[in-house]
Motif scaffolding. Structure first.
Motif, mmCIF file in Angstrom:
data_model
loop_
_atom_site.group_PDB
_atom_site.id
_atom_site.type_symbol
_atom_site.label_atom_id
_atom_site.label_comp_id
_atom_site.label_asym_id
_atom_site.label_seq_id
_atom_site.Cartn_x
_atom_site.Cartn_y
_atom_site.Cartn_z
ATOM 1 N N ALA A 38 0.932 -1.448 -0.021
ATOM 2 C CA ALA A 38 0.085 -0.034 -0.097
ATOM 3 C C ALA A 38 0.825 1.192 0.187
ATOM 4 O O ALA A 38 0.586 2.222 -0.647
ATOM 5 N N PHE A 39 1.931 1.263 0.889
ATOM 6 C CA PHE A 39 2.720 2.516 0.876
ATOM 7 C C PHE A 39 3.351 2.628 -0.476
ATOM 8 O O PHE A 39 3.694 3.599 -1.002
ATOM 9 N N ALA A 40 4.026 1.525 -1.264
ATOM 10 C CA ALA A 40 4.736 1.577 -2.367
ATOM 11 C C ALA A 40 3.603 2.113 -3.303
ATOM 12 O O ALA A 40 4.069 2.976 -4.332
ATOM 13 N N SER A 41 2.369 1.642 -3.503
ATOM 14 C CA SER A 41 1.508 2.238 -4.417
ATOM 15 C C SER A 41 1.332 3.621 -3.999
ATOM 16 O O SER A 41 1.228 4.543 -5.307
ATOM 17 N N MET A 42 1.208 4.270 -3.109
ATOM 18 C CA MET A 42 1.341 5.744 -2.772
ATOM 19 C C MET A 42 2.355 6.271 -3.283
ATOM 20 O O MET A 42 2.058 7.461 -3.807
ATOM 21 N N CYS A 90 1.825 -3.507 -7.192
ATOM 22 C CA CYS A 90 1.307 -2.866 -5.840
ATOM 23 C C CYS A 90 -0.241 -3.094 -5.736
ATOM 24 O O CYS A 90 -0.596 -3.488 -4.624
ATOM 25 N N ILE A 91 -0.784 -2.825 -6.582
ATOM 26 C CA ILE A 91 -2.355 -2.789 -6.658
ATOM 27 C C ILE A 91 -2.656 -4.322 -6.604
ATOM 28 O O ILE A 91 -3.654 -4.515 -5.902
ATOM 29 N N ILE A 92 -2.241 -5.231 -7.346
ATOM 30 C CA ILE A 92 -2.435 -6.464 -7.507
ATOM 31 C C ILE A 92 -2.341 -7.309 -6.307
ATOM 32 O O ILE A 92 -3.108 -7.975 -5.802
ATOM 33 N N ALA A 93 -1.222 -6.885 -5.643
ATOM 34 C CA ALA A 93 -0.490 -7.331 -4.347
ATOM 35 C C ALA A 93 -1.842 -7.017 -3.269
ATOM 36 O O ALA A 93 -2.053 -7.864 -2.256
#
Length: 118
Positions: A38-42, A90-93
């Motif tokens: 979640a942090f990586a996607s942000m 990131c979204i998939i995970a």
């Protein structure tokens, strides 16, 4: 049980501790951290592919001779150690974690309901 799991999620998210500073033997745990994905996607959403600039007022506030701290958003993504994963992963995970945790909660609830009905 919740506290140790949450601590592991937070430590391996990459927010408080740089992943490169964690011992190599347990560094693989970063991929089991929902917070990391979640942090990586942000980080990707905010900085990836963006260009930033400093106005003269910003440079004056920084002090004489200090360069603009961030000009290329991709540099920020690299410095946060998220360059090796894409925004899509990131979204998939995060979605996979969400489905897994929902199914786990359902299985635990179902087991408890069956035990109470028996």
């Amino acid at each position: 049980l919740e506290a140790p799991v949450t601590v592991l999620y937070v430590v391996f998210s990459g927010f408080f501790v740089n992943i490169k500073t964690i011992w190599v033997g347990i560094r693989w745990l970063q991929y089991a951290s929902l917070y990391r994905w979640a942090f990586a996607s942000m980080i990707w959403t905010e900085f990836g592919g963006n260009t930033f600039f400093c106005t003269q007022a910003d440079l004056d506030a920084l002090g004489p001779g200090v360069p603009c701290p961030l000009e290329n958003g991709d540099d920020k993504v690299k410095s946060m150690q998220f360059w090796d994963i894409s925004f899509e992963w990131c979204i998939i995970a995060t979605a996979i974690f969400g489905v897994f945790l929902r199914l786990l909660a359902l299985a635990i609830t179902w087991k408890d309901m069956r035990a109470q009905l028996s």
